[in-house]
Design an enzyme around this catalytic site. Structure first.
Site, short mmCIF file in Angstrom:
data_model
loop_
_atom_site.label_atom_id
_atom_site.label_comp_id
_atom_site.label_asym_id
_atom_site.label_seq_id
_atom_site.Cartn_x
_atom_site.Cartn_y
_atom_site.Cartn_z
N ILE A 19 28.70 4.43 9.85
CA ILE A 19 28.82 4.79 10.82
C ILE A 19 27.50 4.27 12.65
O ILE A 19 26.94 5.35 11.95
CB ILE A 19 29.56 5.75 11.34
CG1 ILE A 19 31.00 5.88 10.61
CG2 ILE A 19 29.88 5.48 13.03
CD1 ILE A 19 31.60 7.47 11.69
N PRO A 20 27.23 3.38 12.10
CA PRO A 20 25.95 2.93 12.94
C PRO A 20 25.72 2.71 13.99
O PRO A 20 25.66 2.12 14.83
CB PRO A 20 25.69 1.18 12.56
CG PRO A 20 27.36 0.59 12.82
CD PRO A 20 28.43 2.04 12.19
N CYS A 21 25.51 4.47 14.24
CA CYS A 21 25.30 5.04 15.49
C CYS A 21 23.20 4.20 16.05
O CYS A 21 23.23 4.22 17.20
CB CYS A 21 25.28 6.52 15.77
SG CYS A 21 23.72 7.24 14.75
N HIS A 22 22.71 3.78 14.87
CA HIS A 22 21.28 3.82 15.23
C HIS A 22 21.90 2.42 15.88
O HIS A 22 20.59 1.88 16.49
CB HIS A 22 20.97 3.73 14.42
CG HIS A 22 21.27 2.84 13.04
ND1 HIS A 22 21.80 2.77 12.30
CD2 HIS A 22 21.08 0.92 12.34
CE1 HIS A 22 22.70 1.77 11.17
NE2 HIS A 22 22.37 0.82 11.92
#
Length: 289
Positions: A251-254
């Site tokens: 889950i690409p919160c970056h």
């Protein structure tokens, strides 16, 4: 073979992180390649080879991807980025390192039980961005946390805090194949989706699902993400939900940054966030060249 490769990549990443820290501290005076290499106790030639092995582009090009100016250019596209990706689904399945992810949320009853009766297997593994803890249940991956400063206990503590009533068992042999799929997916091949099993409020789940729509190499601001969710004044709440993402990288919160182009905070550490974003930018640019 994959595990050994990840170990080499993890060692490379430690040097890369030191280099990023040096550049971040001295960016205004634009240090030379020789000076950056010296900061990580390598010759200029060896440093060039390290970068090529780790990311496939020159250090100079990589460092361009670390700048605020590059992030701001990507943010100019963020207003339409979410709309386009929501219409098209996930980003192109043929592109290297894209992930096909199916996300399942716990039921209200399961949320209340805090994982009671749930069996969770976990393991610590090397990745291109340092060591991580990956946890899984029979229904999917329920946690991915990067280890900071070589300290494993905080990562394990995060897992326990998220599932306080679950039974945890260390089983690296069971989690290793998932790490390999996440960090070395087969390019252009049809593979079964990665299944996530996550616990959060309805609002948090909604934010995490939106994050899954941001394609590789893309960036959005907290404000644009909030606006897309129909809550333009909820940027702070969106930020809190992003920070509570239990499955880092997948889950690409970056890929959510501040509107001024600054990367902001990250559970795995700000330098790791910079490294991941620059690495992803390099993958996209390499595919376009």
């Amino acid at each position: 073979m994959a595990a050994n490769n990840f170990s080499h990549q993890a060692e490379d990443y430690r040097r890369i992180e030191q280099a990023i820290l040096f550049v971040h501290s001295n960016f205004r005076r634009q240090p030379s390649l020789e000076e950056i290499a010296r900061s990580v106790h390598l010759s200029e030639h060896h440093f060039q080879r390290l970068f090529s092995r780790w990311v496939g582009i020159s250090p100079k090009r990589f460092l361009q991807f670390l700048t605020k100016e590059y992030a701001k250019k990507l943010l100019e596209q963020s207003g339409s980025l979410l709309e386009v990706t929501y219409e098209a689904g996930l980003s192109s399945p043929g592109r290297l390192h894209d992930l096909f992810v199916a996300c399942e949320a716990v039921t209200p009853g399961e949320f209340k039980s805090e994982g009671q009766g749930l069996q969770i297997e976990y393991g610590f593994h090397a990745t291109p961005f340092g060591e991580c803890l990956l946890a899984r249940t029979a229904r999917g991956i329920c946690g991915l946390y990067f280890v900071k400063g070589g300290q494993r206990k905080p990562a394990l503590g995060q897992l326990k805090a998220n599932w306080p009533q679950a039974q945890l068992r260390e089983a690296p042999a069971a989690t290793a194949p998932l790490v390999a799929r996440i960090f070395s997916p087969a390019a252009g091949k049809k593979i079964a989706p990665l299944h996530l099993f996550v616990k959060g409020t309805n609002f948090q789940i909604k934010v995490w699902e939106a994050l899954l729509r941001i394609p590789l190499g893309g960036l959005v601001s907290y404000e644009d993400l909030a606006a897309h969710l129909g809550m333009p004044r909820a940027a702070r709440a969106v930020g809190n939900a992003v920070a509570r993402n239990p499955v880092s990288f997948v889950i690409p919160c970056h890929r959510v940054v501040r509107k001024v182009g600054e990367t902001g905070n990250y559970g795995g550490g700000p330098l790791r966030k910079k490294a991941i974003l620059a690495w992803e930018a390099a993958q996209v640019n390499a595919g376009e060249n």
